[in-house]
Design an enzyme around this catalytic site. Structure first.
Site, mmCIF file in Angstrom:
data_model
loop_
_atom_site.group_PDB
_atom_site.id
_atom_site.type_symbol
_atom_site.label_atom_id
_atom_site.label_comp_id
_atom_site.label_asym_id
_atom_site.label_seq_id
_atom_site.Cartn_x
_atom_site.Cartn_y
_atom_site.Cartn_z
ATOM 1 N N ASN A 125 0.866 -1.177 0.000
ATOM 2 C CA ASN A 125 0.000 0.000 0.000
ATOM 3 C C ASN A 125 0.902 1.226 0.000
ATOM 4 O O ASN A 125 1.478 1.568 1.022
ATOM 5 C CB ASN A 125 -0.897 -0.015 1.253
ATOM 6 C CG ASN A 125 -1.718 1.251 1.389
ATOM 7 O OD1 ASN A 125 -1.847 2.019 0.437
ATOM 8 N ND2 ASN A 125 -2.281 1.478 2.577
ATOM 9 N N TRP A 126 1.009 1.847 -1.177
ATOM 10 C CA TRP A 126 1.929 2.995 -1.284
ATOM 11 C C TRP A 126 1.379 4.235 -0.590
ATOM 12 O O TRP A 126 2.088 5.210 -0.418
ATOM 13 C CB TRP A 126 2.161 3.346 -2.750
ATOM 14 C CG TRP A 126 2.944 2.329 -3.523
ATOM 15 C CD1 TRP A 126 3.575 1.215 -3.044
ATOM 16 C CD2 TRP A 126 3.183 2.349 -4.932
ATOM 17 N NE1 TRP A 126 4.181 0.549 -4.068
ATOM 18 C CE2 TRP A 126 3.959 1.219 -5.246
ATOM 19 C CE3 TRP A 126 2.823 3.222 -5.967
ATOM 20 C CZ2 TRP A 126 4.375 0.932 -6.550
ATOM 21 C CZ3 TRP A 126 3.236 2.933 -7.261
ATOM 22 C CH2 TRP A 126 4.001 1.795 -7.545
ATOM 23 N N GLY A 129 2.279 2.085 10.720
ATOM 24 C CA GLY A 129 3.257 3.163 10.559
ATOM 25 C C GLY A 129 3.943 3.579 11.848
ATOM 26 O O GLY A 129 4.615 4.608 11.885
ATOM 27 N N GLY A 144 2.671 -1.276 4.296
ATOM 28 C CA GLY A 144 2.790 0.141 3.963
ATOM 29 C C GLY A 144 4.243 0.513 3.709
ATOM 30 O O GLY A 144 4.780 0.330 2.621
ATOM 31 N N GLY A 145 4.907 1.006 4.752
ATOM 32 C CA GLY A 145 6.275 1.533 4.619
ATOM 33 C C GLY A 145 7.232 0.605 3.891
ATOM 34 O O GLY A 145 7.991 1.049 3.011
HETATM 35 C C1 PEP Z 1 -0.840 0.127 5.998
HETATM 36 O O1 PEP Z 1 -0.867 1.312 5.730
HETATM 37 O O2 PEP Z 1 -1.743 -0.611 5.583
HETATM 38 C C2 PEP Z 1 0.275 -0.382 6.793
HETATM 39 C C3 PEP Z 1 0.183 -1.588 7.276
HETATM 40 O O3 PEP Z 1 1.331 0.463 6.982
HETATM 41 P P1 PEP Z 1 2.739 0.092 7.668
HETATM 42 O O4 PEP Z 1 3.196 -1.211 7.077
HETATM 43 O O5 PEP Z 1 3.643 1.226 7.291
HETATM 44 O O6 PEP Z 1 2.496 -0.001 9.130
#
Ligand code: PEP
Length: 248
Positions: free
Chosen positions: A9-10, A171, A232-233
């Site tokens: 998920n960018w 995040g 995400g990241g």
């Molecule tokens: C997300 O935004 O779906 C997510 C899991 O972000 P992160 O991996 O950065 O915690």
């Protein structure tokens, strides 16, 4: 049998050129590897058509409108998303719920429109830190699931991918322990079984999301009810994303 899936998920990152270059680099880096999961990238709307036409990777939008068409300036419909070649849409992400006021009632409409247009929703659920501390996390996750999804037919429900994303882990660098994640995933699967039966529940992919990365993916994905991750990241750099994919 349910699929293993690693979906990036960018969020609101990467311009068009950066996004297309990333997708091509990722596809090249994965070529020749014996993957044990499907790989999806969740891009901003403007990247969807270019990424879908230039790679064989699975492509997801990060949202779609709760209306089919019409005078809704700035919105993007499920039909428009599907017309790009994207096959998935992330719905109910906690950032959409928190910053854009998306309620379970709104999400229910989005899910119906996504399905009507042939998209598989990657439907996000998860509790806040406060809700976990108050020990209501199971109730919260159940309510989000029931209110948005449980009026679907079993056939439609079987097109849904669930992403359990504890809000306190997104995040923040705070990952749920594999025991905490497995406990919730098993609860979600049982909740689905109670409504749709064991076969539908066993065939539902339930992804974990929340600071998952190359260092913890293997342990998380080894849990019996964790079928992959929404990332995400760690999905923003090919070198960081590959070790997550290789967690399977
Ligand atoms: C997300 O935004 O779906 C997510 C899991 O972000 P992160 O991996 O950065 O915690």
């Amino acid at each position: 049998m349910r699929k293993n899936i690693v979906a990036g998920n960018w969020k609101m990152n990467k311009n068009l050129q950066e996004g297309v270059a990333f997708a091509k680099d990722l596809e090249a880096a994965l070529a020749g590897k014996a993957l044990k999961c499907d790989v999806i990238i969740g891009t901003p709307f403007i990247h969807l058509a270019s990424v879908a036409s230039s790679t064989k990777l699975g492509v997801a939008a990060q949202n779609c409108a709760d209306k089919a068409s019409g005078a809704y300036t700035g919105e993007v419909s499920a039909d428009m998303v599907a017309s790009t070649g994207a096959k998935y849409v992330i719905l109910g992400h906690s950032e959409r719920r928190t910053y854009y006021g998306e309620t379970d009632a709104i999400l229910k409409e989005k899910v119906l429109l996504a399905l009507a247009n042939g998209l598989s929703p990657i439907f996000c659920i998860g509790e806040t830190k406060d809700e976990r501390e108050k020990n209501v996390h199971f109730d919260v996750v159940k309510k989000q699931t029931v209110d948005a999804l449980f009026e679907l037919s079993a056939e439609d429900f079987s097109k849904i991918v669930i992403a359990y994303e504890p809000v306190w882990a997104i995040g923040t660098g705070l990952t749920a322990t594999s025991a905490q994640a497995q406990e919730m995933h098993a609860y979600i699967r049982q909740t689905i079984a109670d409504k749709y039966g064991k076969e539908v529940a066993d065939n539902t992919s339930i992804l974990y999301g929340g600071s998952a990365n190359g260092g913890n993916a293997k342990e998380l994905f080894a849990c019996p009810d964790i079928d992959g991750g929404l990332i995400g990241g760690a999905s923003l750099d090919v070198e960081k994303f590959i070790p997550v994919i290789e967690g399977f």
